[in-house]
Design a protein around this motif. Structure first.
Motif, mmCIF file in Angstrom:
data_model
loop_
_atom_site.group_PDB
_atom_site.id
_atom_site.type_symbol
_atom_site.label_atom_id
_atom_site.label_comp_id
_atom_site.label_asym_id
_atom_site.label_seq_id
_atom_site.Cartn_x
_atom_site.Cartn_y
_atom_site.Cartn_z
ATOM 1 N N ARG A 45 0.860 -1.197 0.000
ATOM 2 C CA ARG A 45 0.000 0.000 0.000
ATOM 3 C C ARG A 45 0.891 1.240 0.000
ATOM 4 O O ARG A 45 1.934 1.237 0.667
ATOM 5 C CB ARG A 45 -0.841 0.057 1.278
ATOM 6 N N MET A 50 -4.599 3.060 2.647
ATOM 7 C CA MET A 50 -4.947 2.906 1.228
ATOM 8 C C MET A 50 -5.101 1.422 0.922
ATOM 9 O O MET A 50 -4.612 0.570 1.668
ATOM 10 C CB MET A 50 -3.840 3.483 0.325
ATOM 11 N N ASN B 150 -1.798 10.385 -5.513
ATOM 12 C CA ASN B 150 -1.042 9.333 -4.828
ATOM 13 C C ASN B 150 0.169 9.879 -4.084
ATOM 14 O O ASN B 150 0.510 9.391 -3.008
ATOM 15 C CB ASN B 150 -0.609 8.252 -5.828
ATOM 16 N N ARG B 153 -1.292 11.457 -0.968
ATOM 17 C CA ARG B 153 -1.818 10.401 -0.090
ATOM 18 C C ARG B 153 -0.668 9.670 0.587
ATOM 19 O O ARG B 153 -0.735 9.386 1.795
ATOM 20 C CB ARG B 153 -2.642 9.466 -0.982
#
Lengths: 168, 168
Positions: A45, A50, B150, B153
């Protein structure tokens, strides 16, 4: 001349899923060369809360088959979401491509205004066909394929954007 | 009924770029709360030879304005690619949205078969309009927006897929 619902969906999903399959081949070669267990990457991840790589591939497939099933009314195969290896993920991608290619274009064309209702818990969301395809399924599909790519890239698998885009 | 080239492009890009702008707001709030310098995130890469976040945002914008300029023949603004802060990236996104919204639909509709040639070094690639839009620009656009997401994140910015998809 305009774009049909079929042109905007099946050939695009099939092209990118084919590219994804080749990206998974490169991931397989990467772990084979280094004697890394599949799960080291398939359970990886980018952040603790996520979803892992395997789930990214699962949702990419489901996003494509889901919208085509809803638009066409042709039942899609159901998968068990139990893949932990690249070989199993490649098989899911292959089965998804086979389903997409099995749906006749005339079952998808003309569904621009078809009512689509999605449910998440108690919450219903209402769409019409074109909006669901272009505004939800397509960006969701690319999101999960790209996140798969980014997880592999972050782990050193030698892939580039050309692998993702392929030959459109 | 079918999908027009306009429907498949401008409203979709504008929706996602608007979502990206709100994601950049959350990144700004994240660094402000922690007294982190912008460049810590805007120069962040998921792997050493990947492009950093700022470039991901730049290419997302360029992919959208590039295809619309090529299809419509309406010149797009040129940006200097010098953004290092979230505020500057948000401004680029806003200018891209303003350009996209300034292009009349009738300049884009009917360009399905328009010849498009891209150059990368000496290599020319030939497309027709629909193929370039659906097979190149759209997946490229989503790739760079998702990679921006991404990177944020991965660095702990609290965003979810709903922020990316927005209200289609």
């Amino acid at each position: 001349m305009t774009i049909s619902m079929y042109q905007a969906s099946v050939p695009r999903f099939v092209n990118i899923l084919g590219n994804l399959s080749k990206i998974l081949d490169k991931a397989q070669a990467h772990i084979d060369a280094r004697k890394i267990a599949d799960a080291t990457l398939t359970a990886y991840r980018l952040f603790p809360d996520m979803l892992p790589l395997a789930t990214q591939v699962q949702i990419a497939c489901d996003s494509a088959k889901g919208v085509i099933a809803r638009l066409s009314g042709v039942d899609a195969p159901v998968f068990e979401d139990n893949e932990t290896t690249f070989a199993a993920l490649k098989e899911r991608v292959a089965k998804t491509i086979a389903y997409l290619q099995s749906v006749p274009a005339d079952k998808i064309d003309g569904t621009e205004d078809k009512a689509i209702v999605t449910k998440r818990g108690d919450k219903e969301t209402h769409y019409v066909g074109m909006q669901f395809l272009l505004g939800h399924a397509v960006p969701n599909f690319y999101f999960h394929v790209t996140t798969t790519y980014n997880i592999l890239r972050h782990n050193g698998v030698e892939i580039g954007k050309r692998d993702y885009l392929g030959q459109p």
